[in-house]
Design a protein around this motif. Structure first.
Motif, PDB file in Angstrom:
ATOM      1  N   GLU A 131      78.586 -14.594 -37.709  1.00  0.00           N
ATOM      2  CA  GLU A 131      79.490 -15.134 -38.713  1.00  0.00           C
ATOM      3  C   GLU A 131      80.622 -14.127 -38.930  1.00  0.00           C
ATOM      4  O   GLU A 131      80.392 -12.917 -38.972  1.00  0.00           O
ATOM      5  CB  GLU A 131      78.755 -15.400 -40.042  1.00  0.00           C
ATOM      6  CG  GLU A 131      77.830 -16.596 -39.971  1.00  0.00           C
ATOM      7  CD  GLU A 131      77.455 -17.160 -41.349  1.00  0.00           C
ATOM      8  OE1 GLU A 131      77.974 -16.683 -42.378  1.00  0.00           O
ATOM      9  OE2 GLU A 131      76.630 -18.092 -41.373  1.00  0.00           O
TER      10      GLU A 131
ATOM     11  N   HIS B 139      84.511 -17.569 -44.450  1.00  0.00           N
ATOM     12  CA  HIS B 139      83.562 -17.151 -43.424  1.00  0.00           C
ATOM     13  C   HIS B 139      83.302 -18.306 -42.473  1.00  0.00           C
ATOM     14  O   HIS B 139      83.634 -19.447 -42.771  1.00  0.00           O
ATOM     15  CB  HIS B 139      82.265 -16.602 -44.032  1.00  0.00           C
ATOM     16  CG  HIS B 139      81.358 -17.636 -44.634  1.00  0.00           C
ATOM     17  ND1 HIS B 139      81.597 -18.229 -45.854  1.00  0.00           N
ATOM     18  CD2 HIS B 139      80.199 -18.178 -44.180  1.00  0.00           C
ATOM     19  CE1 HIS B 139      80.605 -19.078 -46.135  1.00  0.00           C
ATOM     20  NE2 HIS B 139      79.754 -19.075 -45.129  1.00  0.00           N
TER      21      HIS B 139
ATOM     22  N   HIS C  79      80.820 -20.597 -39.811  1.00  0.00           N
ATOM     23  CA  HIS C  79      79.491 -21.088 -39.487  1.00  0.00           C
ATOM     24  C   HIS C  79      79.487 -21.371 -37.989  1.00  0.00           C
ATOM     25  O   HIS C  79      79.925 -22.441 -37.573  1.00  0.00           O
ATOM     26  CB  HIS C  79      79.182 -22.369 -40.279  1.00  0.00           C
ATOM     27  CG  HIS C  79      78.745 -22.119 -41.678  1.00  0.00           C
ATOM     28  ND1 HIS C  79      78.488 -23.135 -42.576  1.00  0.00           N
ATOM     29  CD2 HIS C  79      78.492 -20.957 -42.342  1.00  0.00           C
ATOM     30  CE1 HIS C  79      78.106 -22.608 -43.736  1.00  0.00           C
ATOM     31  NE2 HIS C  79      78.113 -21.292 -43.622  1.00  0.00           N
TER      32      HIS C  79
ATOM     33  N   SER D  45      75.827 -23.017 -47.153  1.00  0.00           N
ATOM     34  CA  SER D  45      74.397 -22.931 -46.865  1.00  0.00           C
ATOM     35  C   SER D  45      73.680 -22.536 -48.156  1.00  0.00           C
ATOM     36  O   SER D  45      74.325 -22.177 -49.147  1.00  0.00           O
ATOM     37  CB  SER D  45      74.141 -21.873 -45.793  1.00  0.00           C
ATOM     38  OG  SER D  45      74.461 -20.588 -46.305  1.00  0.00           O
TER      39      SER D  45
ATOM     40  N   ASP E  72      74.701 -19.132 -49.031  1.00  0.00           N
ATOM     41  CA  ASP E  72      76.087 -19.081 -49.541  1.00  0.00           C
ATOM     42  C   ASP E  72      76.093 -19.377 -51.040  1.00  0.00           C
ATOM     43  O   ASP E  72      76.829 -18.757 -51.807  1.00  0.00           O
ATOM     44  CB  ASP E  72      76.965 -20.131 -48.846  1.00  0.00           C
ATOM     45  CG  ASP E  72      77.254 -19.771 -47.401  1.00  0.00           C
ATOM     46  OD1 ASP E  72      77.140 -18.589 -47.056  1.00  0.00           O
ATOM     47  OD2 ASP E  72      77.593 -20.686 -46.628  1.00  0.00           O
TER      48      ASP E  72
END
Ligand SMILES: [Zn+2]
Length: 151
Positions: A27, A81, A83, A91, A94
């Motif tokens: 990531e 960020h 994925h 997520s 997250d």
């Protein structure tokens, strides 16, 4: 009042995308700065976790970015960020780790299939979508704060 929309230039978004592809399969992450919801600067940082499924902006690079943002008279607008192998939605981790900077938009770039970008506010475990406007002809500067280069 937190931003409900984020405006970014197509060229700057493209540069972020390249950063995310450079770090794949890990990531990638970084910081978005500007004013009034307009992104004027992108700071690419190292993912301190070096993980394909989670991220943490390198703390020293984050400090450096925040110093430069303050010096430029801008504000922290968001944290982005990638994925590498999941959709462009937050997520579980997250959501769990989004405790700092509740007004910062979380931009997620999915490299899983056709490239997709999602923008969200995450507060107290609640996820709220943010309108992302991608504009042609809008400027902005990309700064690479990473210590490690590429793959
Ligand atoms: Zn994520």
């Amino acid at each position: 009042m937190a931003a409900r929309r984020l405006v970014i230039g197509r060229r700057l978004l493209q540069r972020m995308l390249e950063h995310c592809l450079e770090e794949k399969p890990l990531e990638a992450c970084g910081i978005l700065a500007g004013t009034n919801g307009y992104v004027n600067a992108v700071y690419a940082t190292d993912n301190a976790r070096r993980s394909p499924v989670s991220y943490q902006v390198d703390p020293e690079q984050q400090e450096e970015a925040l110093r430069r943002i303050a010096a430029a008279g801008e504000g922290l607008l968001g944290i982005y960020h990638s994925h590498p192998s999941a959709k462009a939605v937050p997520s579980r981790s997250d959501i769990e780790y989004a405790v700092h900077y509740p007004d910062a938009v979380r931009l997620i770039i999915s490299l899983d299939g056709p490239i997709d970008v999602g923008a969200f506010l995450i507060r107290d475990g609640q996820v709220e979508p943010v309108h992302l406007h991608i504009r042609d002809g809008l400027g902005g500067t990309y700064y690479d704060l990473r210590q490690r280069c590429g793959t």
